[in-house]
Design an enzyme around this catalytic site. Structure first.
Site, PDB file in Angstrom:
ATOM      1  N   ASP A   1      60.223  57.212  27.311  1.00 35.03           N
ATOM      2  CA  ASP A   1      61.069  57.239  28.735  1.00 35.03           C
ATOM      3  C   ASP A   1      60.741  58.499  29.194  1.00 35.03           C
ATOM      4  O   ASP A   1      61.160  58.787  30.617  1.00 35.03           O
ATOM      5  CB  ASP A   1      62.562  56.911  28.287  1.00 35.03           C
ATOM      6  CG  ASP A   1      63.377  56.867  29.571  1.00 35.03           C
ATOM      7  OD1 ASP A   1      63.455  56.332  30.358  1.00 35.03           O
ATOM      8  OD2 ASP A   1      64.207  57.975  29.542  1.00 35.03           O
TER       9      ASP A   1
ATOM     10  N   LEU B   1      69.525  57.330  33.496  1.00 36.61           N
ATOM     11  CA  LEU B   1      69.468  57.670  34.772  1.00 36.61           C
ATOM     12  C   LEU B   1      68.062  58.295  35.056  1.00 36.61           C
ATOM     13  O   LEU B   1      67.851  58.640  36.187  1.00 36.61           O
ATOM     14  CB  LEU B   1      70.772  58.436  35.501  1.00 36.61           C
ATOM     15  CG  LEU B   1      72.062  58.014  35.728  1.00 36.61           C
ATOM     16  CD1 LEU B   1      73.055  58.749  36.032  1.00 36.61           C
ATOM     17  CD2 LEU B   1      71.848  56.748  36.479  1.00 36.61           C
ATOM     18  N   ARG B   2      67.153  58.513  34.195  1.00 34.80           N
ATOM     19  CA  ARG B   2      66.155  59.032  34.251  1.00 34.80           C
ATOM     20  C   ARG B   2      65.084  58.420  35.446  1.00 34.80           C
ATOM     21  O   ARG B   2      64.249  58.897  36.269  1.00 34.80           O
ATOM     22  CB  ARG B   2      65.432  59.427  32.927  1.00 34.80           C
ATOM     23  CG  ARG B   2      63.865  60.267  33.153  1.00 34.80           C
ATOM     24  CD  ARG B   2      63.370  60.429  31.716  1.00 34.80           C
ATOM     25  NE  ARG B   2      63.928  61.644  31.120  1.00 34.80           N
ATOM     26  CZ  ARG B   2      64.748  61.607  30.101  1.00 34.80           C
ATOM     27  NH1 ARG B   2      64.838  60.442  29.454  1.00 34.80           N
ATOM     28  NH2 ARG B   2      65.351  62.676  29.603  1.00 34.80           N
ATOM     29  N   ALA B   3      65.390  57.123  35.358  1.00 39.98           N
ATOM     30  CA  ALA B   3      64.316  56.312  36.164  1.00 39.98           C
ATOM     31  C   ALA B   3      64.890  56.514  37.726  1.00 39.98           C
ATOM     32  O   ALA B   3      63.810  56.572  38.116  1.00 39.98           O
ATOM     33  CB  ALA B   3      64.567  54.887  35.606  1.00 39.98           C
TER      34      ALA B   3
ATOM     35  N   VAL C   1      63.163  59.975  38.581  1.00 47.26           N
ATOM     36  CA  VAL C   1      61.765  59.892  38.734  1.00 47.26           C
ATOM     37  C   VAL C   1      61.425  59.089  39.962  1.00 47.26           C
ATOM     38  O   VAL C   1      60.359  59.491  40.603  1.00 47.26           O
ATOM     39  CB  VAL C   1      61.306  59.259  37.368  1.00 47.26           C
ATOM     40  CG1 VAL C   1      59.588  59.002  37.644  1.00 47.26           C
ATOM     41  CG2 VAL C   1      61.615  60.412  36.176  1.00 47.26           C
TER      42      VAL C   1
END
Length: 721
Positions: A194, A275-277, A280
């Site tokens: 991830d 919430l990294r997606a 990014v």
């Protein structure tokens, strides 16, 4: 001077080119993980990209590549005066080898000088060398987990911290991170997966014309690298100029609130964790807009970003292959486009990274008459999967299939993670072409598409369960993992020893105790110790190692009763999942009929093990001795290849032997090997053959029922909480 293969001359690999360029435009994209089979030019294209990055201006003499216009205030070589004289040099390409140590990665303090001379001398590592350049990690899945953690932390923070013996060093470390891996050799942990911003799946083209063009260009480069590079110099210069322009344009790109809501909707619909997606995808969409020369993010930018940032975040277990349902993505984007029209949204033209003049500036021929970047030679639509030799894909983006899942449920919906779990439990009807739990444990003859080897979807297998810890007795010195006790560079301190070479991990107390008795004889007159080299001691640490877990599975007729084989496959799959979590290598030997076969040579890819389990044939007599002999041969070869990795034999059988040689003689070949016998005997009348076999092997005996009972206890506990 070393001449690298030109980036523009690489044939195909449209998605990979786009992902690399977007990271070159904006490091906020978070790096690229390249997954693919061997021999697909992964390393070639990464090395070629570094030559296209704009040159950097550095402070002369600074080992940390500080920018003279805005030097790092905490630079260990500083302080530097802003606006000083700079020195221009190409962006660095730094390669991190698999066997690198932590000191080599982050840098190290010279402990000996610190103790004996009182000097705090810091030697920069590879992270410092890669600052403002490219850090390339080949076979990143084989890198030790703690190194991957350090690497990704630095990439995320843009700063490297070194804490050693009460001395703290911090320096800037902003770089384009590129990792490559072959999934056959094992997967990254989901937490580490991830952390990579973008991922690309690379496969060799099956189009003969395109493959021929690859060979043609490579032979021309090998024959005369300088002349070949000169023929592509114009395209390379144009590409470098376009990257520099896009990089300068990133701060001026606006992300409308409608597009931000679109990104959030897509990420939520695909059920990615955290919430990294979203972050990014937003950063990548901004970079894509700048690359296309736009100052406002459009739906096309969001689509291009989502295709690269979401596939690896859709995995739910180690047996799932990364993938993205692009039909669902298009449906979500169309549904959330709203009433607001995107200004400057082009009518067509997917991501184009090869033309020297922008989206419409691709020349028709190269200097040598060969097809140039963006050419259409090689088949309809420019080659297989919608991409031409150099990235001029069809409208909507190149390679829309991409080998991703596009299966729908019977009710017309797209499957979600909850649906996958329901399928695994057998509570939802399977759509056509998707394998699930077969009736009565029967094994279908055909296989599924990508990702169908998922844990709950392996044919004839129920959902896996947690198994007890099976470990090798004693203390080893193998690769870091989570199974057996081991002396490792990382773990709790258990003692001290004299260093064999340079001190890497000083044991301060032991060093002081070694030096204390000699202070008067050495003439000590004031505070501080008088130390000599033979006083130094380093820490002995104990942690956990990964082992080679070799499964030896009885697939004979006595085991092939439908319910019984389903239980056996489920148990082996559960053990495979446990091996994945504990960082083991796994192998699979099966025996049936007249002999034994190595179904899976030892590998770090448990996904490959699950695939072999899916197609495991059953029936015939029980050559138990042949299975033991073959297992002994596999272990003998592996000891030569990797002597530090200790083996654990897991024998799954009911103990019957109706064919083959002498079981006792075969068992003698495994003398001294740590073993576990999973007793599969069932029914009211039991012969106890597996019990006797476990005693002969001096193995731990675990019944198949006890494994399943533990699994049900764990599941019930999870439901309760």
């Amino acid at each position: 001077m070393i001449v690298t293969y030109p980036f523009s001359a690489v044939v195909g690999l449209d998605d990979l080119k786009l992902a690399l360029v977007l990271n070159a435009v904006s490091p906020r994209a978070g790096g690229v993980l390249v997954r693919g089979e061997k021999g697909t030019a992964k390393s070639t294209i990464v090395r070629a990209l570094a030559a296209q990055l704009p040159a950097v201006n550095v402070v002369p003499g600074c080992r940390f590549a500080c920018d003279p216009a805005a030097p790092d205030a905490g630079c260990p070589d500083g302080p530097h005066e802003p606006g000083g004289q700079g020195l221009e040099r190409p962006a660095a390409l730094v390669e991190l080898p698999v066997g690198a140590s932590e000191d080599r990665l982050v840098g190290s303090l010279d402990v000996e000088r610190a103790l004996t001379e009182g000097v705090k001398a810091f030697e920069p590592g590879l992270l410092a060398a890669a600052h403002r350049g490219v850090l390339y990690v080949d076979e990143v899945n084989l890198l030790h987990d703690h190194l991957v953690d350090l690497l990704l932390d630095a990439a995320s923070l843009g700063t490297c911290y070194v804490e050693r013996e009460s001395v703290s060093v911090r320096h800037a470390a902003r770089f384009l991170l590129v990792g490559t891996m072959n999934p056959e050799e094992g997967e990254l942990r989901p937490q580490l997966l991830d952390r990579f911003g973008l991922t690309v799946e690379v496969k060799a083209s099956r189009n003969p014309e395109e493959r021929a063009e690859v060979v043609r260009r490579r032979l021309a480069f090998d024959a005369d690298p300088g002349a070949f590079a000169a023929r592509w110099a114009a395209e390379e210069a144009a590409l470098a100029s376009r990257i520099a322009q896009a990089r300068a344009g990133v701060p001026g790109v606006r992300l409308p609130d409608a597009r931000l809501r679109q990104i959030a909707t897509v990420c939520a619909a695909f059920e990615v964790d955290g919430l990294r997606a979203d972050l990014v995808t937003a950063s990548t969409a901004i970079a894509h807009a700048a690359w296309q020369g736009r100052d406002v993010v459009t739906t096309e930018d969001v689509r291009a970003a989502a295709r690269l940032s979401l596939p690896h975040r859709r995995r739910r277990d180690p047996f799932d292959a990364p993938g993205l349902d692009e039909a669902l993505l298009d449906e979500l984007l169309a549904r959330t486009s709203g009433d607001e029209e995107d200004p400057d949204d082009p009518d067509g033209g997917g991501p184009d990274i090869s033309g020297p003049g922008g989206p419409e500036g691709t020349p028709t021929t190269a200097g040598d008459g060969t097809p140039p970047p963006g050419g259409s030679e090689g088949g309809p639509d420019g080659g297989p999967e919608g991409g031409g030799p150099e990235g001029g894909g069809p409208q909507g983006g190149p390679g829309l299939d991409g080998g991703h899942r596009q299966d729908r449920a019977l009710d017309g919906r797209y499957p979600t993670a909850a649906d996958d779990a329901a399928q695994a439990a057998g509570s939802r009807e399977m759509p056509p072409g998707v394998e699930g739990t077969a009736p009565d444990g029967a094994v279908p003859e055909h296989g599924g598409g990508p990702g169908k080897e998922a844990a709950g979807r392996v044919a004839g297998v129920a959902a896996p369960y947690r198994v007890p810890l099976l470990e090798v007795p004693g203390v080893g010195e193998g690769a870091a993992g989570r199974r057996s006790r081991s002396r490792t560079p990382h773990g709790r301190a258990t003692g001290s020893r004299r260093p064999a070479g340079r001190v890497r991990d000083l044991h301060v107390t032991a060093t002081v105790l070694a030096a204390a008795p000699h202070q008067l004889r050495r003439g000590r007159r004031g505070p501080g110790l008088v130390l000599r080299e033979d006083d130094l001691r380093e820490v002995v640490r104990e942690g956990r190692e990964g082992n080679l877990v070799l499964f030896v599975v009885d697939a004979s007729g006595s085991m092939a009763a439908r319910k019984r084989m389903t239980a056996v496959k489920t148990a082996v799959l559960s053990l495979l999942l446990d091996a994945y979590q504990r960082r083991d290598k796994v192998g699979l030997v099966t025996f049936r009929g007249r002999g034994a076969a190595v179904a899976l040579p030892p590998t770090s890819s448990v996904e490959a093990g699950a695939a072999r389990l899916r197609s495991l044939p059953t029936g015939g007599r029980t050559p138990l001795a042949a299975g033991l002999v073959r297992a002994a041969e596999v272990l003998r070869v592996e000891r030569l290849r990797d002597p530090a990795r200790r083996p654990l034999l897991v024998l799954v059988t009911d103990g019957r032997a109706t064919a083959g040689g002498d079981v006792d003689r075969a068992a003698a070949l495994l003398e001294g090997t740590a073993a576990v016998v999973v007793d599969c005997e069932s029914g009211p009348v039991r012969l106890g053959l597996a019990v006797r076999l476990a005693a002969r092997l001096r193995a731990r005996l675990v019944s198949l029922d006890s494994l399943a009972d533990l699994g049900s206890v764990v599941r019930d506990h999870r439901k309760a909480v």
